[in-house]
Design a protein around this motif. Structure first.
Motif, PDB file in Angstrom:
ATOM      1  N   ILE A   1      -9.911  20.128   2.079  1.00 54.01           N
ATOM      2  CA  ILE A   1      -9.348  19.882   0.749  1.00 54.01           C
ATOM      3  C   ILE A   1      -8.601  18.547   0.723  1.00 54.01           C
ATOM      4  O   ILE A   1      -8.700  17.785  -0.246  1.00 54.01           O
ATOM      5  CB  ILE A   1      -8.449  21.059   0.319  1.00 54.01           C
ATOM      6  N   ALA A   2      -7.881  18.242   1.788  1.00 55.25           N
ATOM      7  CA  ALA A   2      -7.166  16.960   1.850  1.00 55.25           C
ATOM      8  C   ALA A   2      -8.127  15.780   1.846  1.00 55.25           C
ATOM      9  O   ALA A   2      -7.886  14.774   1.177  1.00 55.25           O
ATOM     10  CB  ALA A   2      -6.276  16.917   3.088  1.00 55.25           C
ATOM     11  N   ILE A   3      -9.228  15.893   2.571  1.00 55.23           N
ATOM     12  CA  ILE A   3     -10.216  14.808   2.608  1.00 55.23           C
ATOM     13  C   ILE A   3     -10.859  14.640   1.238  1.00 55.23           C
ATOM     14  O   ILE A   3     -11.045  13.517   0.759  1.00 55.23           O
ATOM     15  CB  ILE A   3     -11.267  15.069   3.705  1.00 55.23           C
ATOM     16  N   ILE A   4     -11.186  15.743   0.578  1.00 54.89           N
ATOM     17  CA  ILE A   4     -11.769  15.662  -0.760  1.00 54.89           C
ATOM     18  C   ILE A   4     -10.764  15.039  -1.732  1.00 54.89           C
ATOM     19  O   ILE A   4     -11.111  14.165  -2.529  1.00 54.89           O
ATOM     20  CB  ILE A   4     -12.229  17.043  -1.252  1.00 54.89           C
ATOM     21  N   ALA A   5      -9.500  15.457  -1.651  1.00 53.34           N
ATOM     22  CA  ALA A   5      -8.472  14.902  -2.537  1.00 53.34           C
ATOM     23  C   ALA A   5      -8.293  13.408  -2.293  1.00 53.34           C
ATOM     24  O   ALA A   5      -8.175  12.625  -3.249  1.00 53.34           O
ATOM     25  CB  ALA A   5      -7.153  15.641  -2.338  1.00 53.34           C
ATOM     26  N   LEU A   6      -8.286  13.000  -1.034  1.00 53.12           N
ATOM     27  CA  LEU A   6      -8.174  11.573  -0.715  1.00 53.12           C
ATOM     28  C   LEU A   6      -9.365  10.811  -1.270  1.00 53.12           C
ATOM     29  O   LEU A   6      -9.201   9.745  -1.871  1.00 53.12           O
ATOM     30  CB  LEU A   6      -8.077  11.374   0.797  1.00 53.12           C
ATOM     31  N   GLY A   7     -10.539  11.353  -1.102  1.00 47.44           N
ATOM     32  CA  GLY A   7     -11.736  10.700  -1.622  1.00 47.44           C
ATOM     33  C   GLY A   7     -11.713  10.572  -3.133  1.00 47.44           C
ATOM     34  O   GLY A   7     -12.024   9.508  -3.682  1.00 47.44           O
ATOM     35  N   ILE A   8     -11.320  11.634  -3.822  1.00 47.29           N
ATOM     36  CA  ILE A   8     -11.234  11.581  -5.285  1.00 47.29           C
ATOM     37  C   ILE A   8     -10.187  10.564  -5.720  1.00 47.29           C
ATOM     38  O   ILE A   8     -10.407   9.776  -6.638  1.00 47.29           O
ATOM     39  CB  ILE A   8     -10.934  12.984  -5.863  1.00 47.29           C
ATOM     40  N   HIS A   9      -9.055  10.549  -5.031  1.00 44.62           N
ATOM     41  CA  HIS A   9      -8.012   9.575  -5.354  1.00 44.62           C
ATOM     42  C   HIS A   9      -8.507   8.149  -5.170  1.00 44.62           C
ATOM     43  O   HIS A   9      -8.250   7.283  -6.007  1.00 44.62           O
ATOM     44  CB  HIS A   9      -6.779   9.819  -4.490  1.00 44.62           C
ATOM     45  N   LEU A  10      -9.222   7.900  -4.081  1.00 43.47           N
ATOM     46  CA  LEU A  10      -9.723   6.548  -3.834  1.00 43.47           C
ATOM     47  C   LEU A  10     -10.770   6.147  -4.861  1.00 43.47           C
ATOM     48  O   LEU A  10     -10.787   5.006  -5.318  1.00 43.47           O
ATOM     49  CB  LEU A  10     -10.299   6.445  -2.418  1.00 43.47           C
ATOM     50  N   VAL A  11     -11.646   7.067  -5.222  1.00 44.69           N
ATOM     51  CA  VAL A  11     -12.694   6.744  -6.189  1.00 44.69           C
ATOM     52  C   VAL A  11     -12.120   6.591  -7.597  1.00 44.69           C
ATOM     53  O   VAL A  11     -12.386   5.608  -8.285  1.00 44.69           O
ATOM     54  CB  VAL A  11     -13.806   7.818  -6.178  1.00 44.69           C
ATOM     55  N   ILE A  12     -11.314   7.535  -8.039  1.00 46.94           N
ATOM     56  CA  ILE A  12     -10.770   7.495  -9.400  1.00 46.94           C
ATOM     57  C   ILE A  12      -9.681   6.430  -9.515  1.00 46.94           C
ATOM     58  O   ILE A  12      -9.591   5.753 -10.535  1.00 46.94           O
ATOM     59  CB  ILE A  12     -10.230   8.881  -9.811  1.00 46.94           C
ATOM     60  N   GLY A  13      -8.869   6.256  -8.482  1.00 49.44           N
ATOM     61  CA  GLY A  13      -7.805   5.256  -8.524  1.00 49.44           C
ATOM     62  C   GLY A  13      -8.343   3.868  -8.775  1.00 49.44           C
ATOM     63  O   GLY A  13      -7.755   3.083  -9.512  1.00 49.44           O
ATOM     64  N   ASN A  14      -9.472   3.529  -8.195  1.00 52.25           N
ATOM     65  CA  ASN A  14     -10.089   2.216  -8.391  1.00 52.25           C
ATOM     66  C   ASN A  14     -10.595   2.071  -9.815  1.00 52.25           C
ATOM     67  O   ASN A  14     -10.452   1.027 -10.429  1.00 52.25           O
ATOM     68  CB  ASN A  14     -11.236   2.015  -7.408  1.00 52.25           C
ATOM     69  N   ASN A  15     -11.179   3.122 -10.360  1.00 55.72           N
ATOM     70  CA  ASN A  15     -11.715   3.057 -11.722  1.00 55.72           C
ATOM     71  C   ASN A  15     -10.600   2.893 -12.754  1.00 55.72           C
ATOM     72  O   ASN A  15     -10.756   2.192 -13.731  1.00 55.72           O
ATOM     73  CB  ASN A  15     -12.542   4.300 -12.038  1.00 55.72           C
ATOM     74  N   LYS A  16      -9.449   3.530 -12.555  1.00 53.89           N
ATOM     75  CA  LYS A  16      -8.332   3.395 -13.485  1.00 53.89           C
ATOM     76  C   LYS A  16      -7.805   1.961 -13.479  1.00 53.89           C
ATOM     77  O   LYS A  16      -7.498   1.406 -14.506  1.00 53.89           O
ATOM     78  CB  LYS A  16      -7.202   4.360 -13.121  1.00 53.89           C
TER      79      LYS A  16
END
Length: 187
Positions: free
Chosen positions: A152-167
């Motif tokens: 779950i932590a790896i998925i959350a980190l991945g989502i943060h990295l992907v979405i954070g860049n788009n924002k």
């Protein structure tokens, strides 16, 4: 300084220890660290496919120890002791921060994929046999909690990295020094 052939042989069986015994501390530590990390990833995170790399590291370490032993003491002193995988540049410089900034979408996608795979391997795959065997499911859930948390932590980190860049890409840059003029206040 001459090193014992017997002790060299004994230390050669432990990845990295032979290099450290012969004075190549950075190389020995990095081989030992690589072996330990892969062992931990394959065991603790229940991802045994990583263990296929362990024999390669072991054989490299074993034969590299004897290659270093075959050098004269003077040659060993002239031979540069350096980390494998260029760890000095990764740890001591800030380049890794730039790499993360430039490649965070790719790293984030990799984190998401790895996390989803880990969830499937540990939560879906083991329970496919529940039709035949009902008893061990509670034990397996409890046993896989560390893997679940890391997944779950790896998925959350991945989502943060992907979405954070788009924002950041969609928002216009803000100038902190800008103050909007409110006009003159005539009373």
């Amino acid at each position: 300084m001459r090193k014992s052939s017997f002790l060299t042989f004994i230390f050669a069986f432990i990845p990295g220890a032979g290099q450290m015994y012969l004075g190549m501390m950075k190389k020995g530590v990095s081989v030992m660290l690589a072996f330990a990390l892969i062992t931990a990833i394959s065991g603790f995170l229940n991802m045994p496919f990583f263990a296929i790399v362990l024999p390669v590291i072991w054989f490299y370490s074993f034969f590299d120890t004897f290659n270093i032993k075959a050098m004269t003491y003077e040659q060993r002193l002239q031979h540069e002791d350096k980390f494998l995988f260029n760890l000095e540049n990764i740890v001591l410089k800030d380049d890794w921060k730039q790499i993360l900034k430039k490649r965070h979408t790719l790293i984030g996608g990799g984190c998401i994929a790895l996390g989803i795979y880990m969830l499937f391997q540990n939560l879906v795959n083991p329970y496919m046999h529940l039709i035949y065997d009902y008893a061990p499911w509670v034990y397996r859930i409890i046993h896989n909690i560390p893997t679940l948390i890391v997944s779950i932590a790896i998925i959350a980190l991945g989502i943060h990295l992907v979405i954070g860049n788009n924002k950041k890409a969609t928002q216009p840059p803000q100038d902190d020094d800008f103050v909007e003029y409110g006009g003159h206040n005539h009373e």
